[in-house]
Design a protein around this motif. Structure first.
Motif, PDB file in Angstrom:
ATOM      1  N   ILE A 134       0.847  -1.184   0.000  1.00 24.26           N
ATOM      2  CA  ILE A 134       0.000   0.000   0.000  1.00 24.26           C
ATOM      3  C   ILE A 134       0.882   1.233   0.000  1.00 24.26           C
ATOM      4  O   ILE A 134       1.820   1.338   0.793  1.00 24.26           O
ATOM      5  N   PRO A 165       3.533  -3.098   5.831  1.00 23.93           N
ATOM      6  CA  PRO A 165       2.133  -3.238   6.228  1.00 23.93           C
ATOM      7  C   PRO A 165       1.954  -4.282   7.324  1.00 23.93           C
ATOM      8  O   PRO A 165       2.605  -5.309   7.331  1.00 23.93           O
ATOM      9  N   THR A 225      -7.647  -0.312   7.954  1.00 25.00           N
ATOM     10  CA  THR A 225      -7.749  -1.637   7.381  1.00 25.00           C
ATOM     11  C   THR A 225      -7.461  -1.560   5.895  1.00 25.00           C
ATOM     12  O   THR A 225      -7.104  -0.516   5.379  1.00 25.00           O
ATOM     13  N   VAL A 226      -7.597  -2.660   5.199  1.00 24.90           N
ATOM     14  CA  VAL A 226      -7.232  -2.726   3.784  1.00 24.90           C
ATOM     15  C   VAL A 226      -8.496  -2.798   2.940  1.00 24.90           C
ATOM     16  O   VAL A 226      -9.360  -3.630   3.177  1.00 24.90           O
ATOM     17  N   LEU A 253      -7.309   2.730  -1.480  1.00 29.83           N
ATOM     18  CA  LEU A 253      -6.652   3.516  -0.443  1.00 29.83           C
ATOM     19  C   LEU A 253      -5.380   4.171  -0.988  1.00 29.83           C
ATOM     20  O   LEU A 253      -4.659   3.590  -1.787  1.00 29.83           O
ATOM     21  N   ARG A 304      -2.292   3.679   4.339  1.00 29.30           N
ATOM     22  CA  ARG A 304      -2.730   2.822   5.448  1.00 29.30           C
ATOM     23  C   ARG A 304      -2.363   3.511   6.750  1.00 29.30           C
ATOM     24  O   ARG A 304      -1.258   4.053   6.897  1.00 29.30           O
TER      25      ARG A 304
END
Length: 263
Positions: A5, A11, A90-91, A95, A98
């Motif tokens: 991300i 992550p 959250t994922v 996005l 994060r």
């Protein structure tokens, strides 16, 4: 979408509960209920008040906006010409950043004209860290528009930590370094009681209390809720949004909105 991300070097592991939350928050029904609430929906009374409270901040200016704890970004269309960036804990698809467990987001310092935070702060383990990050990423004189809960049932998403009074929220935001310009109470007094009844009727709390209470809740849900919502709109119109400056002792409210500026 790649595995990595943007803005996050390492992550965190993705937990099953985070996936479930992401699926709910990114779903179209969730967003539609918030942007276009309709009488008869369980959360209508509060969500229509929240939508109305956010309406004055809508603009077609080309702002740089961070939706900080975005979920499905239900209010994105209020800012049609914005450079709109999304960050969450959250994922989910789309996005830009994060947010880590300490509410840090690897967005540039002094980058944004507006930080939008709708119904996020109660889910944050350390509100001071979250607000400090909101301050950091804003330009000087950049704005924070934040809503969070006053009186509300527990609702883990996946966690639920806090509830606020107007005075307490104003103090927390000021401690982070913001100048508070406006505090509003949303879904107040009799309308708040009606909303809490809606929640009670939907969830079937105290289901073991007997046939009659269960039957009353069932009849209300299936046949009366839509009409009751329309009556509440008429009878309790002045209880939808109220300035924190005119609040009275003993007032009850489901949520708060605070508008603040970075000095």
């Amino acid at each position: 979408m790649s595995d990595r991300i943007p803005g996050v070097a390492d992550p965190r592991p993705i937990l099953a509960e985070q996936v479930n939350v992401a699926d709910t928050l990114s779903g179209q029904p969730y967003n539609d209920e918030r942007l276009r609430p309709e009488p008869g929906q369980v959360d209508y009374l509060h969500l229509c008040d929240l939508r109305e409270a956010l309406a004055p901040f809508a603009t077609d200016e080309p702002l740089r906006i961070l939706d900080f704890g975005c979920g499905g970004s239900p209010y994105r269309s209020l800012f049609p010409n914005a450079d709109y960036r999304r960050a969450d804990f959250t994922v989910m698809e789309g996005l830009d950043y994060r947010v880590d467990g300490d509410s840090r987001v690897e967005a540039p310092t002094g980058e944004f004209d507006l930080v939008l935070s709708t119904q996020v702060l109660e889910h944050v383990s350390d509100p001071a860290n979250y607000l400090a990050e909101a301050l950091r990423v804003l330009k000087p004189r950049g704005r924070l528009i934040l809503t969070t809960h006053g009186v509300y049932p527990d609702h883990g998403c996946p966690h639920d930590f806090w509830r606020w009074t107007g005075e307490g929220l104003r103090r927390e935001v000021a401690a982070a370094g913001f100048e508070t310009h406006q505090v509003q109470q949303l879904t107040c007094d009799a309308r708040a009681v009606h909303y809490l009844w809606d929640m009670y009727a939907q969830s079937g709390l105290a289901a073991g209390t007997g046939f009659l209470p269960q039957a009353v809740r069932r009849i209300y849900r299936q046949y009366l809720r839509n009409l009751a919502h329309r009556m509440s709109d008429r009878l309790f119109a002045t209880s939808r949004i109220r300035s924190g400056e005119t609040a009275r002792e003993g007032s009850l409210y489901i949520a708060l909105l605070i508008a603040a500026v970075k000095p």
